[in-house]
Design a protein around this motif. Structure first.
Motif, PDB file in Angstrom:
ATOM      1  N   ALA A   1      63.311  27.445  43.168  1.00 37.31           N
ATOM      2  CA  ALA A   1      62.756  26.116  42.930  1.00 37.31           C
ATOM      3  C   ALA A   1      61.317  26.207  42.413  1.00 37.31           C
ATOM      4  CB  ALA A   1      62.801  25.288  44.210  1.00 37.31           C
ATOM      5  N   VAL A   2      60.536  27.092  43.004  1.00 32.42           N
ATOM      6  CA  VAL A   2      59.144  27.264  42.564  1.00 32.42           C
ATOM      7  C   VAL A   2      59.105  27.785  41.131  1.00 32.42           C
ATOM      8  CG1 VAL A   2      57.023  28.584  42.953  1.00 32.42           C
ATOM      9  CG2 VAL A   2      58.249  27.569  44.891  1.00 32.42           C
ATOM     10  N   GLN A   3      59.936  28.764  40.833  1.00 36.25           N
ATOM     11  CA  GLN A   3      59.994  29.309  39.478  1.00 36.25           C
ATOM     12  C   GLN A   3      60.383  28.229  38.472  1.00 36.25           C
ATOM     13  OE1 GLN A   3      62.492  32.819  39.127  1.00 36.25           O
ATOM     14  NE2 GLN A   3      62.894  32.398  36.961  1.00 36.25           N
ATOM     15  N   THR A   4      61.377  27.416  38.832  1.00 35.48           N
ATOM     16  CA  THR A   4      61.833  26.347  37.935  1.00 35.48           C
ATOM     17  C   THR A   4      60.757  25.285  37.752  1.00 35.48           C
ATOM     18  OG1 THR A   4      64.099  26.735  38.664  1.00 35.48           O
ATOM     19  CG2 THR A   4      63.645  24.636  37.562  1.00 35.48           C
ATOM     20  N   ALA A   5      60.092  24.919  38.834  1.00 35.66           N
ATOM     21  CA  ALA A   5      59.030  23.925  38.746  1.00 35.66           C
ATOM     22  C   ALA A   5      57.888  24.406  37.863  1.00 35.66           C
ATOM     23  CB  ALA A   5      58.519  23.591  40.144  1.00 35.66           C
ATOM     24  N   GLU A   6      57.550  25.681  37.975  1.00 32.89           N
ATOM     25  CA  GLU A   6      56.494  26.247  37.140  1.00 32.89           C
ATOM     26  C   GLU A   6      56.875  26.152  35.664  1.00 32.89           C
ATOM     27  OE1 GLU A   6      52.961  27.512  36.200  1.00 32.89           O
ATOM     28  OE2 GLU A   6      53.492  27.527  38.322  1.00 32.89           O
ATOM     29  N   GLU A   7      58.111  26.494  35.349  1.00 37.35           N
ATOM     30  CA  GLU A   7      58.560  26.492  33.957  1.00 37.35           C
ATOM     31  C   GLU A   7      58.689  25.081  33.389  1.00 37.35           C
ATOM     32  OE1 GLU A   7      62.206  28.594  34.184  1.00 37.35           O
ATOM     33  OE2 GLU A   7      61.263  30.581  34.368  1.00 37.35           O
ATOM     34  N   LEU A   8      59.071  24.118  34.224  1.00 36.49           N
ATOM     35  CA  LEU A   8      59.334  22.759  33.738  1.00 36.49           C
ATOM     36  C   LEU A   8      58.150  21.815  33.901  1.00 36.49           C
ATOM     37  CD1 LEU A   8      63.020  22.212  34.940  1.00 36.49           C
ATOM     38  CD2 LEU A   8      62.192  22.803  32.649  1.00 36.49           C
TER      39      LEU A   8
END
Length: 283
Positions: A253-260
């Motif tokens: 979730a953190v990785q996705t939030a960073e990317e988006l």
């Protein structure tokens, strides 16, 4: 069907939809402390989603705000490109639950048939029944960010208010909530459901109504659960710039939030919270 647009003045015992009465016996240290007494249970009912007459998915949901759930699910699952792709919707009650009959744009229906997805009914898992990894991660444009920096005090104000605007949870203790707060921290909408994904889809559904969709850059979402990958992806799909969770996020979730481009906050409890991504969105 009852809605929860009013976020103040709710009497949980009389106004909360989706609760059913039961009779229980309470025990303490192995001994009964009272005779049979009434209690409230959260309802969990199948909702089948049909698009242009074809059944696509069934979810288990709390049977209120089902129109919001159907619209939010359709948008966050990529079935609809925008609310305007939904031409009509009827919620039909059956002996086994409810059926959401949606009439959608022909281009969306054609794409849906090509995907050939079958989703199993669930309350906890957001990825059950997907056919391939390509179905899990959908390409999404990054979120632009909030219309103006978010004051930390606004997050604290919203989290404090969230405790008081969950009538179904107050009755049953068995539901999650997703809420929308403006940039001052005032909660404008709350949706509750036995499933955390359903609660968020309901919230997104009310935010993205065809008649008067909200500017999603002018607020943030709050969730009473952990922040999983799919919760981040759902919010990013409609341009929500920040998600505040009561519990922890996952690494994905953190990785996705960073990317988006989504500011992801976890462990928002009492007067504390932890910022995992895009802290520059804060004032």
């Amino acid at each position: 069907m009852q809605t929860n647009d009013s976020v103040s003045g709710h009497d949980a015992a009389s106004d909360a939809c989706g609760a059913a009465n039961s009779v229980v016996r309470r025990y303490h240290a192995g001994q009964p402390i009272a005779g049979p007494e009434p209690d409230w249970l959260a309802q969990e009912t199948p909702l089948a989603l049909e698009y242009n007459g074809i059944s696509h998915a069934t979810v288990l949901a709390t049977p209120c705000d089902l129109e919001d759930l159907a619209l939010g699910f359709s948008l966050t699952e990529g079935i609809l490109r925008s609310p305007s792709d939904l031409h009509d919707m009827d919620i039909v009650e059956s002996s086994q639950g409810y059926i959401a009959q949606l009439t959608i744009a022909s281009a969306c229906f054609s794409q849906l048939k090509q995907r050939r997805r079958t989703l199993a009914g669930r309350t906890g898992c957001g990825l059950c029944g997907l056919e391939s990894l390509d179905d899990v991660v959908r390409p999404l444009p990054p979120v632009a960010g909030p219309a103006q920096p978010i004051e930390p005090s606004a997050i604290l104000r919203a989290m404090d208010a969230l405790k008081r605007v969950q009538p179904l949870h107050q009755q049953t203790g068995a539901t999650h909530a997703a809420a929308w707060a403006d940039l001052s921290g005032e909660i404008l909408h709350v949706r509750e459901d036995v499933g955390r994904h359903n609660a968020l889809d309901k919230l997104i559904g009310v935010l993205m109504q065809r008649r008067s969709p909200h500017d999603t850059s002018c607020g943030f979402a709050l969730i009473t659960s952990r922040a999983s990958f799919e919760m981040v992806q759902k919010t990013a799909s409609v341009g929500i710039p920040a998600v505040v969770a009561v519990s922890a996020p996952t690494h994905y979730a953190v990785q996705t939030a960073e990317e988006l481009g989504v500011m992801l906050i976890g462990f928002a409890r009492q007067r504390d919270f932890t910022v995992y991504t895009h802290s520059h969105y804060l004032a």
